[in-house]
Design a protein around this motif. Structure first.
Motif, PDB file in Angstrom:
ATOM      1  N   ALA A 117     -52.686 -69.618  36.346  1.00 24.09           N
ATOM      2  CA  ALA A 117     -52.073 -68.581  35.498  1.00 24.09           C
ATOM      3  C   ALA A 117     -51.178 -67.666  36.323  1.00 24.09           C
ATOM      4  O   ALA A 117     -50.058 -67.335  35.913  1.00 24.09           O
ATOM      5  N   ALA A 118     -51.655 -67.257  37.499  1.00 21.08           N
ATOM      6  CA  ALA A 118     -50.875 -66.360  38.356  1.00 21.08           C
ATOM      7  C   ALA A 118     -49.581 -67.024  38.816  1.00 21.08           C
ATOM      8  O   ALA A 118     -48.535 -66.371  38.899  1.00 21.08           O
ATOM      9  N   HIS A 119     -49.636 -68.324  39.121  1.00 22.25           N
ATOM     10  CA  HIS A 119     -48.421 -69.032  39.513  1.00 22.25           C
ATOM     11  C   HIS A 119     -47.397 -69.032  38.388  1.00 22.25           C
ATOM     12  O   HIS A 119     -46.201 -68.899  38.629  1.00 22.25           O
ATOM     13  N   ARG A 120     -47.865 -69.166  37.164  1.00 24.13           N
ATOM     14  CA  ARG A 120     -46.938 -69.151  36.035  1.00 24.13           C
ATOM     15  C   ARG A 120     -46.339 -67.765  35.830  1.00 24.13           C
ATOM     16  O   ARG A 120     -45.162 -67.622  35.517  1.00 24.13           O
ATOM     17  N   VAL A 121     -47.151 -66.742  35.997  1.00 24.24           N
ATOM     18  CA  VAL A 121     -46.675 -65.365  35.832  1.00 24.24           C
ATOM     19  C   VAL A 121     -45.638 -65.022  36.905  1.00 24.24           C
ATOM     20  O   VAL A 121     -44.615 -64.409  36.620  1.00 24.24           O
ATOM     21  N   THR A 122     -45.914 -65.420  38.143  1.00 20.82           N
ATOM     22  CA  THR A 122     -45.053 -65.032  39.264  1.00 20.82           C
ATOM     23  C   THR A 122     -43.994 -66.066  39.612  1.00 20.82           C
ATOM     24  O   THR A 122     -43.160 -65.813  40.467  1.00 20.82           O
ATOM     25  N   ARG A 123     -44.071 -67.232  38.985  1.00 21.75           N
ATOM     26  CA  ARG A 123     -43.121 -68.316  39.249  1.00 21.75           C
ATOM     27  C   ARG A 123     -43.204 -68.794  40.709  1.00 21.75           C
ATOM     28  O   ARG A 123     -42.196 -69.128  41.322  1.00 21.75           O
ATOM     29  N   CYS A 124     -44.404 -68.780  41.269  1.00 20.25           N
ATOM     30  CA  CYS A 124     -44.615 -69.213  42.654  1.00 20.25           C
ATOM     31  C   CYS A 124     -44.698 -70.735  42.729  1.00 20.25           C
ATOM     32  O   CYS A 124     -45.036 -71.392  41.752  1.00 20.25           O
ATOM     33  N   TYR A 125     -44.443 -71.241  43.926  1.00 17.36           N
ATOM     34  CA  TYR A 125     -44.689 -72.656  44.185  1.00 17.36           C
ATOM     35  C   TYR A 125     -46.193 -72.916  44.187  1.00 17.36           C
ATOM     36  O   TYR A 125     -46.978 -72.022  44.490  1.00 17.36           O
ATOM     37  N   ARG A 126     -46.580 -74.148  43.906  1.00 18.17           N
ATOM     38  CA  ARG A 126     -47.998 -74.507  43.902  1.00 18.17           C
ATOM     39  C   ARG A 126     -48.647 -74.343  45.271  1.00 18.17           C
ATOM     40  O   ARG A 126     -49.856 -74.245  45.373  1.00 18.17           O
ATOM     41  N   THR A 127     -47.846 -74.335  46.315  1.00 20.77           N
ATOM     42  CA  THR A 127     -48.369 -74.221  47.675  1.00 20.77           C
ATOM     43  C   THR A 127     -48.778 -72.792  48.037  1.00 20.77           C
ATOM     44  O   THR A 127     -49.400 -72.577  49.070  1.00 20.77           O
ATOM     45  N   VAL A 128     -48.437 -71.823  47.212  1.00 16.97           N
ATOM     46  CA  VAL A 128     -48.813 -70.430  47.465  1.00 16.97           C
ATOM     47  C   VAL A 128     -50.309 -70.275  47.232  1.00 16.97           C
ATOM     48  O   VAL A 128     -50.859 -70.806  46.262  1.00 16.97           O
ATOM     49  N   SER A 129     -50.970 -69.544  48.108  1.00 15.56           N
ATOM     50  CA  SER A 129     -52.420 -69.382  48.006  1.00 15.56           C
ATOM     51  C   SER A 129     -52.821 -68.617  46.749  1.00 15.56           C
ATOM     52  O   SER A 129     -52.031 -67.862  46.180  1.00 15.56           O
ATOM     53  N   ASP A 130     -54.075 -68.812  46.353  1.00 15.56           N
ATOM     54  CA  ASP A 130     -54.589 -68.098  45.191  1.00 15.56           C
ATOM     55  C   ASP A 130     -54.528 -66.587  45.413  1.00 15.56           C
ATOM     56  O   ASP A 130     -54.132 -65.839  44.526  1.00 15.56           O
TER      57      ASP A 130
END
Length: 166
Positions: free
Chosen positions: A20-33
């Motif tokens: 969910a946080a990756h979708r909110v922030t538009r981060c790459y999947r490689t970014v840590s939780d």
């Protein structure tokens, strides 16, 4: 010491929250939780669950805990988790104090801002690690290693943009 079943539950919650946080922030999947939760301003679910349980217990006892107090407490606990994690070293350098980020940070993070704050993105060093670039060197200047720190603070190509924002 935390029981193994609790640890597994926390990890499962973090995994779902990371998505969910990756979708909110538009981060790459490689970014840590941890980094993605901070950028999204989403405290870990296990801290929120503990806080809500404490609020419910305080209502029953008649010693009501306000939402503001509960939020401050969660941020304090989150800070302890943030300080103790080995993940997100670059993000921790830029956002050492979660209370300041929570109250004064941007309401949302753009795709490019997320790249700069996580050091995961269109930087030669990152792309080289992922076998997507042939060199670590900056494509705009003569520096041998292009990363977020170089782009934000040192690359002459971005000097005008830094001046305009400053």
């Amino acid at each position: 010491m935390v029981p193994q079943c609790v640890k597994k539950s926390e990890e499962a919650l973090l995994k779902a929250q990371k998505t969910a946080a990756h979708r909110v922030t538009r981060c790459y999947r490689t970014v840590s939780d941890m980094a993605s939760l901070v950028l999204a301003k989403m405290p870990p679910a296990f801290l929120l669950a503990t806080s809500r349980k404490k609020m419910a217990e305080s209502k029953k006892s008649g010693n009501v805990l306000s939402k503001t107090e509960a939020t401050r407490e969660v941020i304090g606990q989150w800070q302890a988790v943030w300080d103790s994690t080995a993940k997100a070293a670059w993000t921790k350098q830029l956002i050492p104090d979660l209370a300041i980020w929570w109250y004064r940070g941007p309401s949302q993070v753009s795709f490019h801002m997320a790249q700069a704050l996580t050091n995961h993105g269109c930087f030669q060093k990152y792309l080289w690690k992922k076998a997507r670039a042939q060199s670590l060197a900056c494509t705009h200047c003569t520096v041998e290693e292009d990363d977020a720190e170089h782009m934000i603070f040192g690359c002459p190509f971005w000097e005008e943009a830094r001046r305009d924002e400053g």
